[in-house]
Design a protein around this motif. Structure first.
Motif, short mmCIF file in Angstrom:
data_model
loop_
_atom_site.label_atom_id
_atom_site.label_comp_id
_atom_site.label_asym_id
_atom_site.label_seq_id
_atom_site.Cartn_x
_atom_site.Cartn_y
_atom_site.Cartn_z
N ARG A 155 0.84 -1.21 0.00
CA ARG A 155 0.00 0.00 0.00
C ARG A 155 0.87 1.25 0.00
NH1 ARG A 155 -3.58 0.90 5.28
NH2 ARG A 155 -1.50 0.64 6.15
N THR A 156 1.84 1.29 0.90
CA THR A 156 2.79 2.41 0.95
C THR A 156 3.99 2.01 0.09
OG1 THR A 156 2.07 2.74 3.23
CG2 THR A 156 4.05 3.93 2.52
N LYS A 157 3.99 2.50 -1.14
CA LYS A 157 4.97 2.00 -2.12
C LYS A 157 6.41 2.26 -1.69
CE LYS A 157 5.58 1.69 -7.10
NZ LYS A 157 5.32 2.33 -8.40
N ALA A 158 6.63 3.36 -0.99
CA ALA A 158 8.00 3.70 -0.59
C ALA A 158 8.64 2.60 0.26
CB ALA A 158 8.00 5.02 0.19
N ARG A 159 7.84 1.90 1.05
CA ARG A 159 8.41 0.80 1.86
C ARG A 159 8.85 -0.36 0.97
NH1 ARG A 159 4.91 -1.20 6.86
NH2 ARG A 159 6.92 -1.69 7.79
N ALA A 160 8.09 -0.61 -0.09
CA ALA A 160 8.48 -1.65 -1.04
C ALA A 160 9.73 -1.24 -1.79
CB ALA A 160 7.32 -1.93 -2.00
N ASP A 169 18.17 -6.66 -7.28
CA ASP A 169 17.39 -6.41 -8.49
C ASP A 169 16.49 -7.57 -8.92
OD1 ASP A 169 19.33 -8.06 -9.42
OD2 ASP A 169 20.33 -6.56 -10.66
N ARG A 170 16.44 -8.66 -8.13
CA ARG A 170 15.41 -9.67 -8.42
C ARG A 170 14.04 -9.21 -7.90
NH1 ARG A 170 17.09 -15.40 -6.36
NH2 ARG A 170 18.75 -14.34 -5.21
N ILE A 171 14.02 -8.13 -7.09
CA ILE A 171 12.75 -7.59 -6.59
C ILE A 171 12.28 -6.48 -7.52
CG2 ILE A 171 11.58 -6.54 -4.60
CD1 ILE A 171 12.89 -8.77 -3.34
N LYS A 172 11.04 -6.63 -8.02
CA LYS A 172 10.45 -5.59 -8.88
C LYS A 172 9.21 -5.05 -8.18
CE LYS A 172 12.91 -6.91 -12.69
NZ LYS A 172 13.80 -7.87 -12.07
N VAL A 173 9.21 -3.78 -7.90
CA VAL A 173 8.07 -3.19 -7.19
C VAL A 173 6.95 -2.90 -8.18
CG1 VAL A 173 7.31 -1.22 -5.81
CG2 VAL A 173 9.57 -2.24 -5.41
N ILE A 174 5.75 -3.29 -7.81
CA ILE A 174 4.57 -2.96 -8.64
C ILE A 174 3.58 -2.17 -7.77
CG2 ILE A 174 4.87 -5.01 -10.10
CD1 ILE A 174 2.32 -6.16 -8.64
N ASP A 175 2.65 -1.50 -8.44
CA ASP A 175 1.64 -0.73 -7.71
C ASP A 175 0.64 -1.65 -7.02
OD1 ASP A 175 2.65 1.72 -8.42
OD2 ASP A 175 1.39 1.89 -10.24
N TRP A 176 0.19 -1.21 -5.85
CA TRP A 176 -0.83 -1.98 -5.12
C TRP A 176 -2.07 -2.17 -6.00
CZ3 TRP A 176 -0.66 -5.02 -1.04
CH2 TRP A 176 -1.86 -5.40 -0.43
N ALA A 177 -2.38 -1.18 -6.83
CA ALA A 177 -3.57 -1.25 -7.71
C ALA A 177 -3.45 -2.36 -8.74
CB ALA A 177 -3.78 0.09 -8.41
N ASP A 178 -2.25 -2.86 -8.96
CA ASP A 178 -2.03 -3.85 -10.02
C ASP A 178 -1.90 -5.29 -9.51
OD1 ASP A 178 -2.08 -1.81 -11.86
OD2 ASP A 178 0.10 -1.52 -11.82
#
Ligand code: ATR
Length: 273
Positions: A155-160, A169-178
Motif C-alpha cells: 500500500r505504501t509503495k515507498a516501503r516496497a 534487483d530480483r525484486i520488482k516493485v509494482i503498484d498496489w492497484a495492479d
C-alpha cells in the motif's frame, strides 16, 4: 539434573502460541524442560535478558516489540538474522551474551515444502503482498531458495522501494492497484499483510491464477482466509499460514533442548484449540 528453561518474551505476550508448541514437544520427547511466557517491557528488555542464564534459561524466543533490539545487542548473529534485520530466536552463549537467529523465513519455506512437496521456488516468479517485518523474512527466504523474480506490492509503495533497494534487483516493485493483474503469471503468491485476519480489513484481490500457482497466507486466523478460499475455487494450490508458525519454532527447540522436533497434525490441533 538441570532442567533447561526457555521462554517467549514480548510485550504484551498473553496471546503467544509458542508455549503450546514447545510444551507439546517437551512432553512428546520426554524432556524435563520448561517453556514459559515472559512479559517484559522495552525499557526492561536488555537488563532482564541478562539475568536469564543464571536462572536456568538456555535461550528465548523474542517477539514484538523486541525483535530488532535483540538483534542489535547480540554477541553473535546469523547472516539471515542480519539480512532480515530482526531476531526471533536467541541462544545464550557459555561466556555471556547470546547468538541471535531469525527462523521466520525457514519456517515459511519448510511449511511450503511439507504441505506442497511439488512446489519449487525456482520454477517462476513470486508475488509478495506487504513490506513489513514478515515480508522481509519471506523475501529473504524466497531469494535464498532461488526464486528468479519477486513482484513486490505494498500500500505504501515507498516501503516496497526501500526493500527492493536493499534486497537487490530480483525484486520488482509494482503498484498496489495492479496486484490482481499480477497474479496471472506467478508460481508463488504470498500475503504477508494483516489483511484478511479476523477483525482486520479484507484483502481485495481477484486471482487470475490456476493449478501452476501456489497461494499462501501468513494469516492463520481464520485458517482458511478469503484469499485461500478464492485460490481453491480457482484451482490454485494452497498452503495455510499456521505451519509457518509451527515450523519457525523447530530450530529454537533443537538448539535449546537438543532434539529436532517435527510438525504434524497433532501439533496443529493443539495450537488450534
Ligand atoms: P509485520 O511485521 O507483521 O509484517 P507491519 O510491519 O506492520 O507488520 O506490516 C504490515 C503490512 O500490512 C504492511 O505491508 C502494511 O502496509 P503499509 O506498509 O502500507 O502500512 C500492510 N497493511 C496493513 N493494513 C493494510 C491495509 N488496510 N491495506 C493495505 N495494506 C495494509
Amino acid at each position: 539434573m538441570i532442567h533447561p528453561k526457555a521462554a517467549v518474551i514480548g510485550w504484551p505476550i498473553e496471546h503467544s502460541k509458542s508455549p503450546r508448541i514447545h510444551g507439546h514437544w517437551l512432553q512428546k520427547h520426554g524432556i524435563a524442560g520448561e517453556y514459559s511466557r515472559l512479559a517484559i517491557s522495552p525499557d526492561d528488555f536488555l537488563s532482564e535478558l541478562k539475568t536469564l542464564p543464571a536462572r536456568g534459561f538456555v535461550g528465548v524466543n523474542v517477539t514484538i516489540p523486541h525483535k530488532e533490539t535483540a538483534l542489535a545487542n547480540a554477541a553473535q548473529a546469523t547472516d539471515r538474522a542480519r539480512a532480515i534485520g530482526a531476531a526471533n530466536t536467541l541462544v545464550f552463549l557459555p561466556n555471556g551474551g547470546y547468538r541471535a537467529d531469525n527462523t521466520d523465513g525457514e519456517g515459511f519455506i519448510n511449511n511450503l515444502k511439507q504441505n506442497a512437496p511439488n512446489w519449487d521456488a525456482k520454477s517462476g516468479s513470486a508475488l509478495v503482498l506487504g513490506a513489513g517485518g514478515a515480508s522481509r523474512a519471506i523475501l529473504y527466504s524466497l531469494l535464498a531458495e532461488g526464486t528468479p523474480e519477486i513482484l513486490l506490492a505494498n500500500r505504501t509503495k515507498a516501503r516496497a522501494d526501500a526493500l527492493a533497494a536493499e534486497f537487490g534487483d530480483r525484486i520488482k516493485v509494482i503498484d498496489w492497484a495492479d496486484i490482481s493483474a499480477a497474479t496471472a503469471d506467478v508460481a508463488t503468491l504470498v500475503n504477508t499483510t494483516s489483511l484478511g485476519m479476523t477483525g482486520q480489513a479484507p484483502l481485495e484481490i481477484t486471482l487470475h491464477c490456476g493449478q501452476n500457482t501456489l497461494v499462501t497466507d501468513i494469516v492463520y486466523a481464520p485458517l482458511q482466509t478469503d484469499l485461500l478460499k478464492q485460490a481453491t475455487a480457482k484451482g490454485c494450490q494452497i498452503v495455510d499460514g499456521l505451519g509457518m508458525l509451527l515450523h519457525q519454532a523447530v530450530p529454537g527447540f533443537e538448539a535449546w533442548f537438543g532434539t529436532r522436533p517435527s510438525v504434524d497434525e497433532t501439533l496443529r490441533q493443539i495450537v488450534l484449540k
